[in-house]
Enzyme design. Sequence first.
Site, PDB file in Angstrom:
ATOM      1  CD  GLU A  98     176.274  67.545  95.706  1.00  0.00           C
ATOM      2  OE1 GLU A  98     175.182  66.942  95.730  1.00  0.00           O
ATOM      3  OE2 GLU A  98     177.369  66.962  95.559  1.00  0.00           O
ATOM      4  CD  GLU A 143     169.786  60.589 108.697  1.00  0.00           C
ATOM      5  OE1 GLU A 143     168.852  60.863 109.460  1.00  0.00           O
ATOM      6  OE2 GLU A 143     169.858  61.003 107.519  1.00  0.00           O
TER       7      GLU A 143
END
Length: 375
Positions: A236, A363
């Site tokens: 991914e 993040e």
Amino acid sequence: MAMDLSDEQRAFTAALAEFARRAAGTREQRGPSPHNQDLYQRMADLGWLGVAIPEEHGGAGGGMVDMCLFLEQLGHGMIPAGGFATSAIVAGAVERFGTDAQKKTVLGGTAGGRVYSIAMSEPGAGSDVAALSCRATAAPDGGYVVEGQKTWCSNAHIADAILLVARTGGSPGDHDGLTMFLVPAGAQGLRVSGIDTMGGREVNDLYFTGCRLPADAVVGQAGAGWKQLMAGLNLERLILAALMLGTARRAFDDTLAYIRERKQFGRPIGSFQVMRHRIADLATEIECCRLLVYDTAEKVDRDPGRVLPRESSMVKLKTTEVARETALAGMQMMGGYGYATEYDMEKHVRATLISTVYGGTSEIQRDIIGKTYGL
């Protein structure tokens, strides 16, 4: 490049670049949608969509390096094949965990030009996958009944089937009890509703109301969805990084072409030191990204079963953030023309801004990287 390409790989990338120039070189050819099915089917007919699909399922049998070469060219050539990334991710999950029948359908379908989508995020659960609450309850006939909502589902409106991650056990907050299902797009009890975004129609809400699935809709093992998701991290994140590497290169090339020609104060603006230094910085950052993408891809090809949490998070973090900064710098250097829809730079900006959010935010990637150092 982080490695030497074979003659076959060089010919492959050259053919892709030429296809992009001839078939997707103008806005009229690309069309208004992020996904142009006519162009997509032409690439399927050329055998390109199956670049990393096993040969027994109609693919070329290539590895992760080949996949990244393809994705980089998609991004650089601005080929409107928006359905490929999610299809490749779904195909990877099915290849690892699916039944023979599921592999035949999804892997063969991906190589043949079908589009597949993923339904994981929910209104109350995005980065925190353990908080998923959409539930699939076991039915007396051995199947399942799905109730709940999914959101931000890319390409669900053009998909043949959707890889659903739903809770079959435990409660929100538990990593255990998640299960993958393959849901036909036209399943009774499933409603797909588009979400308007800066990029047009790309993502969707999915509403499951008494949606019945047979037992053979389960992909892999019931309750093992979290472990199965973790096994797909390399694929991914490399897919997203390679695509944004191509987009960063295209934004850079478009900027460079503009500042070479645009004149102010009697000379090309690219001749000013402030521009030269900015270009130098961007070129260096993009080259770092390319080395990171292909180094990680080579590691995956050497040991396909090994999960690389640090490397896959690094490559996703670095490449998407560099792509974003390249596009924003390009808009700044092009001035008003970078903001005008007459030029492609505004599209590069839109594409790269969201890249630091989907597939795990920057993040979250930083947090994962920190944890791999025992922090």
